[in-house]
Design a protein around this motif. Structure first.
Motif, PDB file in Angstrom:
ATOM      1  N   GLU A 150       0.829  -1.209   0.000  1.00  0.00           N
ATOM      2  CA  GLU A 150       0.000   0.000   0.000  1.00  0.00           C
ATOM      3  C   GLU A 150       0.866   1.264   0.000  1.00  0.00           C
ATOM      4  OE1 GLU A 150      -3.200   2.060   2.964  1.00  0.00           O
ATOM      5  OE2 GLU A 150      -3.342  -0.114   2.707  1.00  0.00           O
ATOM      6  N   GLN A 177       2.159   1.951  -3.413  1.00  0.00           N
ATOM      7  CA  GLN A 177       1.125   2.457  -4.321  1.00  0.00           C
ATOM      8  C   GLN A 177       0.951   3.973  -4.214  1.00  0.00           C
ATOM      9  OE1 GLN A 177      -0.402   0.613  -6.663  1.00  0.00           O
ATOM     10  NE2 GLN A 177       0.756  -1.157  -5.982  1.00  0.00           N
ATOM     11  N   THR A 178       1.195   4.527  -3.023  1.00  0.00           N
ATOM     12  CA  THR A 178       0.989   5.965  -2.821  1.00  0.00           C
ATOM     13  C   THR A 178       2.262   6.787  -3.047  1.00  0.00           C
ATOM     14  OG1 THR A 178       1.415   5.752  -0.443  1.00  0.00           O
ATOM     15  CG2 THR A 178      -0.888   5.563  -1.173  1.00  0.00           C
TER      16      THR A 178
END
Length: 199
Positions: free
Chosen positions: A78, A81-82
């Motif tokens: 996660e 992804q950012t």
């Protein structure tokens, strides 16, 4: 789709063979490790070994595939992804180097084996190259990375940064530097490819 018991057992045996081989290669060196020692440590028959790997050299490709799978797992993270494009590229390259550090000589041999077998066997590192190509192309489409150079040339520079640090350490007879060496090389590449917006 759930794997059958037989498929799970086969995967487990393959993983155990690779784990034993990695351990023995690290402690004794590739040249001084026999298939018999690997099968003994894994507690399998020699014939079982050959059902999974055609020869000792093929273990190197199997080890590389495990390392690449670990690096590619990062793409699902996660936090990854950012991140921005440059952070994503850095994270991939640093994970690749960090995975290489404990097995420096083995990594060198794996890379050499992958290079000499290029064209006959797909290099496990081609998956990392493909992921980097996708990121660089995306960065070019988003105008974060300059389009003055092709994405393949940029990825060659990125991979060259990794290979350069790795081979420098191998030249120094296994003397390991730090990940900061790769970070500095990447910053030089990023400085050359980054699009700077003028206000």
């Amino acid at each position: 789709m759930e794997l059958s018991r037989r498929e799970r057992k086969k995967m487990e045996t393959t993983a155990n063979i690779l784990k034993s081989a990695r351990h023995l290669f690290r402690d004794q060196g590739y040249e001084h490790t026999s298939i018999e020692e690997i099968t003994e440590m894994t507690d399998i028959a020699k014939s079982t070994f050959f059902k999974h790997f055609p020869n000792k050299e093929s273990l190197l490709i199997g080890i590389a595939e495990e390392e690449v799978a670990d690096v590619l797992e990062l793409l699902q993270d996660e936090e990854f992804q950012t991140s921005n494009i440059f952070e994503k590229i850095s994270q991939i390259m640093i994970r690749l180097l960090e995975d290489s550090i404990p097995y420096l000589e083995l990594t060198g041999r794996v890379l050499f084996t992958a290079m000499i077998n290029e064209g006959t066997v797909e290099s496990p590192f081609s998956k990392i190259r493909k992921s980097l190509e996708d990121l660089v192309q995306k960065g070019q489409e988003q105008k974060e990375i300059s389009e003055d150079n092709s994405y393949t040339d940029i990825v060659t520079l990125l991979m060259g940064s990794y290979y350069g640090v790795l081979f420098k350490w191998l030249e120094q007879e296994g003397s390991r530097g730090s990940v900061a060496e790769l970070e500095r090389s990447l910053q030089l590449v990023f400085h050359g490819i980054k699009v700077y917006k003028i206000n």
